[in-house]
Design an enzyme around this catalytic site. Structure first.
Site, PDB file in Angstrom:
ATOM      1  N   ASN A 191      -9.649   2.811   9.898  1.00 45.49           N
ATOM      2  CA  ASN A 191      -8.812   2.541  11.065  1.00 45.49           C
ATOM      3  C   ASN A 191      -9.323   3.325  12.270  1.00 45.49           C
ATOM      4  OD1 ASN A 191      -6.823   2.115  12.986  1.00 45.49           O
ATOM      5  ND2 ASN A 191      -5.142   2.856  11.748  1.00 45.49           N
ATOM      6  N   THR A 192      -9.177   4.660  12.207  1.00 49.97           N
ATOM      7  CA  THR A 192      -9.504   5.491  13.370  1.00 49.97           C
ATOM      8  C   THR A 192     -10.903   5.246  13.930  1.00 49.97           C
ATOM      9  OG1 THR A 192      -8.145   7.178  12.326  1.00 49.97           O
ATOM     10  CG2 THR A 192      -9.455   7.884  14.204  1.00 49.97           C
TER      11      THR A 192
ATOM     12  N   LYS B  19       0.883  -1.161   0.000  1.00 45.81           N
ATOM     13  CA  LYS B  19       0.000   0.000   0.000  1.00 45.81           C
ATOM     14  C   LYS B  19       0.924   1.214   0.000  1.00 45.81           C
ATOM     15  CE  LYS B  19      -3.602   2.548   2.227  1.00 45.81           C
ATOM     16  NZ  LYS B  19      -3.751   3.243   3.492  1.00 45.81           N
TER      17      LYS B  19
END
Lengths: 375, 255
Positions: free
Chosen positions: B206-207, B97
Site C-alpha cells: 500500500n504505502t 483480512k
C-alpha cells in the site's frame, strides 16, 4: 496503578532547561538524517537557531507523515453542548466573568444539531462543555454521547476533568476519545490564570489524561495553550507528557494539538506571541520526534496557515466549526462563542483545499464496533 | 497457466493493493488498473454505509476486482469479529483480512487474539486471511484451524524496510500448505521481487505505491517486479556461489 506524571515531569525539568538553553544547532543536519531522534535532538529542533533549517525540517516532517499516515487528513467537527462555566480562566471566552449569553442545549436540541452536522458528511464529532458540573452534569454528558452516537461513529469529548470511574461511564456510553489540554505546564502561570474554582488544582489536571486512559478511552488528545508561557518549554513538557502516556498506555492512540490563543469575549491578550514560523517549527519538531502521533490543527488557525501545513505533520483538521452551543441549527443565534475561528470556510471548501494539496479528506475512519480499550 | 489459488478461487495477479493511503479515489483507480491487481483490500472502518456514494468503495468496480474487507482498527478478537460480521452484513464479502493490532503506532498483530478471532470466524464460515508477525509456529496453528492464507509481515507497516524477517518468512513458506502472502513493509519493487523469488504466493503493498511521487508508475513497476520474481521462482534460482565449481570432482567414481 499509581498516577505519577507530575513527579516524573519535575524530575526532567533541569534537562529541559539545559537542552533549550545550550542547543548546538550545527548538529541539525545530522539529526535530520537519523531514523529515530532523541529527546535532546528534539530540544535542538525547538531552539531559536533551528529556524535556519526550517525547510529541511519541513521535508523530513512530510516524509514521515506520508509514510505513517498516507495521503490522508482526517476531519472532525465540534459541537458545543454548553457554554456555562464556573471557572475563571482569564484567556477563555466562557470565563464566568464574561458577559456572554449562556446556554446549555437540551437533549432534543442536541439531536437537531447532530442531524444538521451529519449532513456535512463527517462521522467524527467532538462534544464540548464549559466547566459547570451543575448545568452540564455527568448524566447529561452521558445522554449527549448516546444521542450523537446514533449518527456518528466516533464521539470525542472535551469537558472538565473527571475521576477514573466517571470517565469510565463515558467510555461505556460510547465515547471513544478525550481531549484535555493542560493549558500550561508552567506552574506559576497556571496559578495566575486559573484563580478560583476547581481548576486551581494543577495536579488534578496534570493527571487527567492518565485517569482517562485507565478508564479505557481509546484515544487521547493533549496540548498546551500557546501564548501563556515560553512556547519552547511548553513544547518540551508536552512532548515528555506524550511520550510518558504512550509508553504507559501503549494501546492508546495519542494526538497533540497546538491551540494558539485567539481573541475571545474575555478580552485577554496573550502574554507572549507565537509567530507562524514558530508554530510551524514546533509542529515539524513534534512530527520528527513523535513520528507516529496524531497532530491536530483546528479552525483556530487561518486558512493560509492550515492549507500550507497540509502534509507537513498534520493528520487531523476540524472544518465548518461553530464555537457556540446551537451554532449549526440555530445559525449562531442565542449563545456566546468560546473564541473566534480564523478559518470560517465551509466543510466543502476545506475538503477542496485538502484535495488541492494532494491529500484525501477522510470523513469516516472509525466503526461503532470499536469500543474502549480492554486489557 | 500459473494461477494463484485461494480457498478454491483462482486469481491471475499475485499483487494485492491496499486502499488506505491514496491521495484521491481517481489516483487509486488508475493505480489499480496499472497494477493489474485483482484483490484490493478496504478497511471496513473507512466505509460509510449511510453514504455509499462517498469514498473508496464507490470507486471500486466489484465486477473487475475482488474487494477484500479488513478489520483494521480492531484491538482484540471481539472487535475483529464484530467488524467481519458487519462486512458480511453489508454485503461486502464473507472473506476477511483479519487484522488485530492493539498498538496503534506500529500496528503489529496480536498473535493470541488473531488466533482466537480466526478460529471463531472460520467456524462461522468466513474465508480468513490473517495478518501476522513472521511467526512460523503461529502460521502452522492458523493453517490447522483452517485459514485460507497466512499474511506475515516483511517489516512493520509503512516502514518500506523490505524483507527484514526473511529467515522466518522462508521457514513459513517451506512449511506451509496454504498460500503465504507477504504483507507490510515492502518498500521497493526489488523487495516484492525478492519475496516472490523465495516462494511467496503473492505480495500486498500500500504505502510504497500510494505515497510515491508517481503512484501509477510505481504500481506498474511493482506489477512487473512481482511477475519477474514469480517467474524466477518457477524457473528455479541457481545457488549463490563464491568460487568457481570444480568441473567433475567425482568423475573418478565412474571409472
Amino acid at each position: 496503578m499509581t498516577v505519577s506524571f507530575s513527579p516524573y515531569l519535575n524530575s526532567r525539568q533541569a534537562e529541559i532547561n539545559a537542552g533549550i538553553n545550550n542547543a548546538n544547532t550545527e548538529i541539525i543536519p545530522g539529526i535530520l538524517e537519523k531514523e529515530k531522534i532523541s529527546f535532546d535532538d528534539f530540544l535542538v529542533l525547538l531552539s531559536p537557531g533551528a529556524g535556519r533549517y526550517l525547510d529541511d525540517m519541513a521535508m523530513k516532517a512530510k516524509t514521515l507523515t506520508d509514510k505513517h499516515f498516507g495521503k490522508n487528513i482526517n476531519l472532525y467537527i465540534p459541537m458545543y453542548l454548553s457554554n456555562e462555566c464556573n471557572s475563571n480562566c482569564v484567556y477563555c471566552g466562557f470565563n464566568r466573568m464574561s458577559k456572554i449569553q449562556r446556554k446549555t442545549l437540551t437533549i432534543n436540541e442536541i439531536a437537531v444539531e447532530a442531524e444538521k452536522i451529519r449532513e456535512y458528511g463527517m462521522t467524527n464529532i467532538l462534544l464540548l462543555t464549559g466547566d459547570s458540573k451543575e448545568n452540564a452534569t455527568l448524566e447529561y454528558i452521558e445522554r449527549a454521547v448516546k444521542e450523537v452516537k446514533k449518527l456518528f461513529s466516533q464521539v470525542s469529548l472535551e469537558i472538565y476533568p473527571l475521576d477514573t470511574q466517571n470517565y469510565k461511564r463515558l467510555v461505556d456510553s460510547g465515547a471513544t476519545s478525550l481531549t484535555i489540554y493542560q493549558e500550561t505546564y508552567d506552574r506559576k502561570i497556571y496559578e495566575k490564570v486559573h484563580k478560583g474554582g476547581a481548576k486551581e488544582d494543577i495536579e488534578y489536571r496534570l493527571a487527567a489524561p492518565e485517569r482517562a486512559l485507565e478508564a479505557g478511552f481509546r484515544k487521547i488528545g493533549i496540548g498546551a495553550l500557546l501564548g501563556l508561557s515560553d512556547w519552547r518549554t511548553e513544547a518540551a513538557c508536552l512532548a515528555i507528557h506524550a511520550e510518558y502516556l504512550m509508553k504507559k498506555y501503549w494501546r492508546a492512540d495519542l494526538s497533540i494539538s497546538f491551540p494558539r490563543l485567539r481573541k475571545s469575549g474575555s478580552g485577554f491578550r496573550p502574554y507572549c506571541d507565537v509567530a507562524d514560523k514558530e508554530l510551524a517549527q514546533m509542529i515539524f519538531a513534534f512530527r520528527i520526534f513523535l513520528d507516529r502521533a496524531g497532530i491536530v490543527l483546528s479552525t483556530r488557525e487561518s486558512p493560509y496557515f492550515r492549507d500550507n501545513m497540509i502534509g507537513y505533520g498534520v493528520t487531523m483538521m476540524s472544518a465548518g466549526s461553530k464555537t457556540n452551543p446551537g451554532g449549526y441549527a440555530a445559525n449562531g443565534e442565542g449563545s456566546g462563542k468560546q473564541f473566534e475561528t480564523e478559518d470560517g470556510r465551509t466543510v466543502k471548501e476545506i475538503s477542496e483545499a485538502i484535495k488541492n494539496a494532494g491529500y484525501y479528506p477522510v470523513f469516516k475512519d472509525w466503526e461503532k464496533a470499536l469500543g474502549g480499550v480492554k486489557k | 497457466m500459473d494461477k494463484l489459488l485461494i480457498a478454491g478461487r483462482e486469481f491471475t495477479s499475485r499483487f494485492m493493493i491496499g486502499t488506505g493511503k491514496f491521495p484521491s479515489d481517481e489516483i487509486m483507480k488508475k493505480c489499480i488498473n496499472k497494477s493489474g491487481a485483482e484483490i484490493i483490500t478496504v478497511a471496513v472502518r473507512r466505509v460509510d454505509l449511510e453514504n455509499p456514494n462517498d469514498g473508496i468503495l464507490s470507486s471500486l468496480d466489484p465486477k473487475k476486482i475482488f474487494i477484500l474487507p479488513n478489520t483494521s482498527g480492531a484491538q482484540n478478537a471481539d472487535e475483529a469479529i464484530r467488524i467481519a460480521m458487519l462486512a458480511r452484513e453489508m454485503g461486502l464479502s464473507n472473506w476477511i483480512k483479519l487484522e488485530v493490532t492493539p498498538d496503534p503506532r506500529y500496528l503489529l498483530p496480536d498473535p493470541d487474539e488473531t488466533l482466537k478471532a480466526a478460529k471463531f470466524l472460520v467456524n462461522e464460515g468466513f474465508t480468513v486471511l490473517p495478518y501476522i508477525n513472521a511467526d512460523p509456529v503461529l502460521a502452522k496453528k492458523l493453517e490447522e484451524i483452517g485459514t485460507a492464507t497466512v499474511m506475515p509481515l516483511a517489516a512493520p507497516i509503512g516502514t518500506n524496510k523490505g524483507l527484514t524477517t526473511e529467515d522466518a518468512l522462508k521457514i513459513i513458506i517451506e512449511q506451509s500448505n496454504i498460500p503465504v502472502v507477504i504483507d507490510a513493509g515492502i518498500g521497493r519493487p526489488s523487495d516484492a521481487c525478492r519475496a516472490m523469488e523465495i516462494g511467496a504466493a503473492a505480495v500486498m503493498v500500500n504505502t510504497a505505491v500510494s505515497t510515491s511521487a508517481d503512484p501509477e508508475l510505481m504500481a506498474e513497476s511493482f506489477k512487473l517486479a512481482v511477475e519477474a520474481g514469480r517467474k524466477a521462482f518457477l524457473a528455479g534460482l541457481g545457488p549463490k556461489s563464491g568460487r568457481a565449481r570444480a568441473s567433475s570432482p567425482t568423475a573418478w567414481l565412474s571409472k
